[in-house]
Design a protein around this motif. Sequence first.
Motif, PDB file in Angstrom:
ATOM      1  N   VAL A  81       2.760   9.427  -0.097  1.00  0.00           N
ATOM      2  CA  VAL A  81       2.641   8.218  -0.910  1.00  0.00           C
ATOM      3  C   VAL A  81       3.930   8.173  -1.718  1.00  0.00           C
ATOM      4  O   VAL A  81       4.185   9.052  -2.547  1.00  0.00           O
ATOM      5  CB  VAL A  81       1.414   8.264  -1.839  1.00  0.00           C
ATOM      6  N   MET A  82       4.769   7.175  -1.428  1.00  0.00           N
ATOM      7  CA  MET A  82       6.086   7.085  -2.077  1.00  0.00           C
ATOM      8  C   MET A  82       6.084   5.946  -3.084  1.00  0.00           C
ATOM      9  O   MET A  82       5.874   4.789  -2.716  1.00  0.00           O
ATOM     10  CB  MET A  82       7.169   6.884  -1.024  1.00  0.00           C
ATOM     11  N   VAL A  83       6.301   6.294  -4.351  1.00  0.00           N
ATOM     12  CA  VAL A  83       6.318   5.307  -5.428  1.00  0.00           C
ATOM     13  C   VAL A  83       7.776   4.998  -5.751  1.00  0.00           C
ATOM     14  O   VAL A  83       8.536   5.889  -6.158  1.00  0.00           O
ATOM     15  CB  VAL A  83       5.572   5.830  -6.673  1.00  0.00           C
ATOM     16  N   GLU A  84       8.160   3.743  -5.563  1.00  0.00           N
ATOM     17  CA  GLU A  84       9.554   3.316  -5.768  1.00  0.00           C
ATOM     18  C   GLU A  84       9.559   1.862  -6.217  1.00  0.00           C
ATOM     19  O   GLU A  84       8.957   1.015  -5.551  1.00  0.00           O
ATOM     20  CB  GLU A  84      10.361   3.488  -4.474  1.00  0.00           C
ATOM     21  N   SER A  85      10.230   1.575  -7.327  1.00  0.00           N
ATOM     22  CA  SER A  85      10.214   0.210  -7.856  1.00  0.00           C
ATOM     23  C   SER A  85      11.283  -0.698  -7.249  1.00  0.00           C
ATOM     24  O   SER A  85      11.146  -1.916  -7.297  1.00  0.00           O
ATOM     25  CB  SER A  85      10.368   0.234  -9.383  1.00  0.00           C
ATOM     26  N   ASP A  86      12.337  -0.136  -6.679  1.00  0.00           N
ATOM     27  CA  ASP A  86      13.415  -0.940  -6.095  1.00  0.00           C
ATOM     28  C   ASP A  86      12.964  -1.456  -4.716  1.00  0.00           C
ATOM     29  O   ASP A  86      12.766  -0.675  -3.783  1.00  0.00           O
ATOM     30  CB  ASP A  86      14.679  -0.087  -5.971  1.00  0.00           C
ATOM     31  N   GLN A  87      12.827  -2.778  -4.592  1.00  0.00           N
ATOM     32  CA  GLN A  87      12.302  -3.379  -3.366  1.00  0.00           C
ATOM     33  C   GLN A  87      13.177  -3.087  -2.144  1.00  0.00           C
ATOM     34  O   GLN A  87      12.670  -2.900  -1.033  1.00  0.00           O
ATOM     35  CB  GLN A  87      12.141  -4.893  -3.546  1.00  0.00           C
ATOM     36  N   ARG A  88      14.488  -3.044  -2.329  1.00  0.00           N
ATOM     37  CA  ARG A  88      15.386  -2.759  -1.202  1.00  0.00           C
ATOM     38  C   ARG A  88      15.181  -1.328  -0.708  1.00  0.00           C
ATOM     39  O   ARG A  88      15.149  -1.075   0.498  1.00  0.00           O
ATOM     40  CB  ARG A  88      16.847  -2.980  -1.607  1.00  0.00           C
ATOM     41  N   LYS A  89      15.019  -0.394  -1.646  1.00  0.00           N
ATOM     42  CA  LYS A  89      14.767   0.990  -1.260  1.00  0.00           C
ATOM     43  C   LYS A  89      13.398   1.120  -0.598  1.00  0.00           C
ATOM     44  O   LYS A  89      13.228   1.902   0.335  1.00  0.00           O
ATOM     45  CB  LYS A  89      14.896   1.916  -2.466  1.00  0.00           C
ATOM     46  N   CYS A  90      12.419   0.319  -1.050  1.00  0.00           N
ATOM     47  CA  CYS A  90      11.100   0.319  -0.410  1.00  0.00           C
ATOM     48  C   CYS A  90      11.212  -0.108   1.049  1.00  0.00           C
ATOM     49  O   CYS A  90      10.547   0.469   1.920  1.00  0.00           O
ATOM     50  CB  CYS A  90      10.131  -0.604  -1.154  1.00  0.00           C
ATOM     51  N   ALA A  91      12.041  -1.119   1.313  1.00  0.00           N
ATOM     52  CA  ALA A  91      12.241  -1.564   2.699  1.00  0.00           C
ATOM     53  C   ALA A  91      12.827  -0.430   3.531  1.00  0.00           C
ATOM     54  O   ALA A  91      12.390  -0.197   4.672  1.00  0.00           O
ATOM     55  CB  ALA A  91      13.150  -2.791   2.733  1.00  0.00           C
ATOM     56  N   PHE A  92      13.796   0.290   2.963  1.00  0.00           N
ATOM     57  CA  PHE A  92      14.370   1.439   3.684  1.00  0.00           C
ATOM     58  C   PHE A  92      13.306   2.509   3.928  1.00  0.00           C
ATOM     59  O   PHE A  92      13.193   3.051   5.039  1.00  0.00           O
ATOM     60  CB  PHE A  92      15.545   2.046   2.909  1.00  0.00           C
ATOM     61  N   LEU A  93      12.518   2.835   2.907  1.00  0.00           N
ATOM     62  CA  LEU A  93      11.496   3.877   3.040  1.00  0.00           C
ATOM     63  C   LEU A  93      10.489   3.535   4.131  1.00  0.00           C
ATOM     64  O   LEU A  93      10.105   4.403   4.925  1.00  0.00           O
ATOM     65  CB  LEU A  93      10.781   4.102   1.703  1.00  0.00           C
ATOM     66  N   ARG A  94      10.066   2.275   4.192  1.00  0.00           N
ATOM     67  CA  ARG A  94       9.125   1.856   5.237  1.00  0.00           C
ATOM     68  C   ARG A  94       9.740   2.027   6.624  1.00  0.00           C
ATOM     69  O   ARG A  94       9.104   2.543   7.543  1.00  0.00           O
ATOM     70  CB  ARG A  94       8.709   0.401   5.022  1.00  0.00           C
ATOM     71  N   GLU A  95      10.979   1.562   6.769  1.00  0.00           N
ATOM     72  CA  GLU A  95      11.647   1.649   8.074  1.00  0.00           C
ATOM     73  C   GLU A  95      11.896   3.102   8.464  1.00  0.00           C
ATOM     74  O   GLU A  95      11.680   3.498   9.611  1.00  0.00           O
ATOM     75  CB  GLU A  95      12.963   0.867   8.047  1.00  0.00           C
ATOM     76  N   ALA A  96      12.339   3.922   7.523  1.00  0.00           N
ATOM     77  CA  ALA A  96      12.611   5.334   7.822  1.00  0.00           C
ATOM     78  C   ALA A  96      11.319   6.069   8.173  1.00  0.00           C
ATOM     79  O   ALA A  96      11.293   6.875   9.110  1.00  0.00           O
ATOM     80  CB  ALA A  96      13.307   6.002   6.643  1.00  0.00           C
ATOM     81  N   ALA A  97      10.233   5.797   7.451  1.00  0.00           N
ATOM     82  CA  ALA A  97       8.948   6.439   7.763  1.00  0.00           C
ATOM     83  C   ALA A  97       8.501   6.058   9.173  1.00  0.00           C
ATOM     84  O   ALA A  97       8.064   6.911   9.949  1.00  0.00           O
ATOM     85  CB  ALA A  97       7.894   6.043   6.729  1.00  0.00           C
ATOM     86  N   ARG A  98       8.634   4.777   9.516  1.00  0.00           N
ATOM     87  CA  ARG A  98       8.250   4.316  10.853  1.00  0.00           C
ATOM     88  C   ARG A  98       9.103   4.996  11.924  1.00  0.00           C
ATOM     89  O   ARG A  98       8.583   5.552  12.884  1.00  0.00           O
ATOM     90  CB  ARG A  98       8.410   2.789  10.945  1.00  0.00           C
ATOM     91  N   ALA A  99      10.423   4.980  11.739  1.00  0.00           N
ATOM     92  CA  ALA A  99      11.341   5.538  12.743  1.00  0.00           C
ATOM     93  C   ALA A  99      11.167   7.044  12.913  1.00  0.00           C
ATOM     94  O   ALA A  99      11.358   7.569  14.013  1.00  0.00           O
ATOM     95  CB  ALA A  99      12.784   5.214  12.358  1.00  0.00           C
ATOM     96  N   CYS A 100      10.793   7.728  11.850  1.00  0.00           N
ATOM     97  CA  CYS A 100      10.670   9.192  11.884  1.00  0.00           C
ATOM     98  C   CYS A 100       9.244   9.665  12.138  1.00  0.00           C
ATOM     99  O   CYS A 100       8.981  10.870  12.174  1.00  0.00           O
ATOM    100  CB  CYS A 100      11.191   9.785  10.580  1.00  0.00           C
ATOM    101  N   GLY A 101       8.315   8.734  12.285  1.00  0.00           N
ATOM    102  CA  GLY A 101       6.930   9.110  12.568  1.00  0.00           C
ATOM    103  C   GLY A 101       6.224   9.778  11.411  1.00  0.00           C
ATOM    104  O   GLY A 101       5.416  10.682  11.606  1.00  0.00           O
ATOM    105  N   VAL A 102       6.506   9.338  10.189  1.00  0.00           N
ATOM    106  CA  VAL A 102       5.882   9.911   8.994  1.00  0.00           C
ATOM    107  C   VAL A 102       4.711   9.030   8.575  1.00  0.00           C
ATOM    108  O   VAL A 102       4.854   7.808   8.468  1.00  0.00           O
ATOM    109  CB  VAL A 102       6.903  10.020   7.832  1.00  0.00           C
ATOM    110  N   ARG A 103       3.572   9.661   8.352  1.00  0.00           N
ATOM    111  CA  ARG A 103       2.422   8.933   7.799  1.00  0.00           C
ATOM    112  C   ARG A 103       2.743   8.645   6.341  1.00  0.00           C
ATOM    113  O   ARG A 103       2.877   9.573   5.535  1.00  0.00           O
ATOM    114  CB  ARG A 103       1.146   9.770   7.885  1.00  0.00           C
ATOM    115  N   ALA A 104       2.914   7.355   6.015  1.00  0.00           N
ATOM    116  CA  ALA A 104       3.390   7.040   4.677  1.00  0.00           C
ATOM    117  C   ALA A 104       2.836   5.729   4.157  1.00  0.00           C
ATOM    118  O   ALA A 104       2.576   4.800   4.911  1.00  0.00           O
ATOM    119  CB  ALA A 104       4.912   6.972   4.669  1.00  0.00           C
TER     120      ALA A 104
END
Length: 193
Positions: A81-104
């Motif tokens: 569960v990743m808590v991040e207020s910066d929307q651009r960084k949230c977009a990166f976190l979602r994409e990186a979790a998807r690409a790396c196969g992380v349950r997030a």
Amino acid sequence: MKAVSRETRERLEIFAALLEKWNARINLVSPRDMPHLWERHIGDSLRLVPFIPRGARVIDLGSGGGFPALMIGIACDAEMVMVESDQRKCAFLREAARACGVRAQVVPKRIEQAGVPPAAFVTARALASLPQLLEWSAPFLLPEGKALFLKGKNLSDELTETERCWHMQHRILDNRAASGGAIIEISDIKRVE
């Protein structure tokens, strides 16, 4: 950097390539850190892996560029569960979790407003002073939970300051003498009355 399995290494390489691509548009890590990405950020974050059981649910505060959250998710098959207020960084976190196969789950809110159910583990890296980290972490920890923080060379001073307002149990789990950084495990957190 500690040895990891071939599969983990491949997933970390996917993450590193994605971070390099995104870092050109949004500041995830300092451009001068990019040549040292593996030892300074990925390797440092992987130091938490021995202290988190496989499959654990972990709340990471201020996830930013995914450190240590995505490294833990990759190496421990943790539910992050990743808590991040910066929307651009949230977009990166979602994409990186998807690409790396992380349950997030990415929570695009300030820490004080996140409102997620508590977990057995809370992590943070390069986010705030120890007293502030405990203020933010306490509501997210299950009663038997542990906070794991990667801290710098001022840890001793931060502990002295923290003990004025918080009762806690703590252990230094990993102390890297060369950089002065350490991993601190904190449990049984209660505010001083």
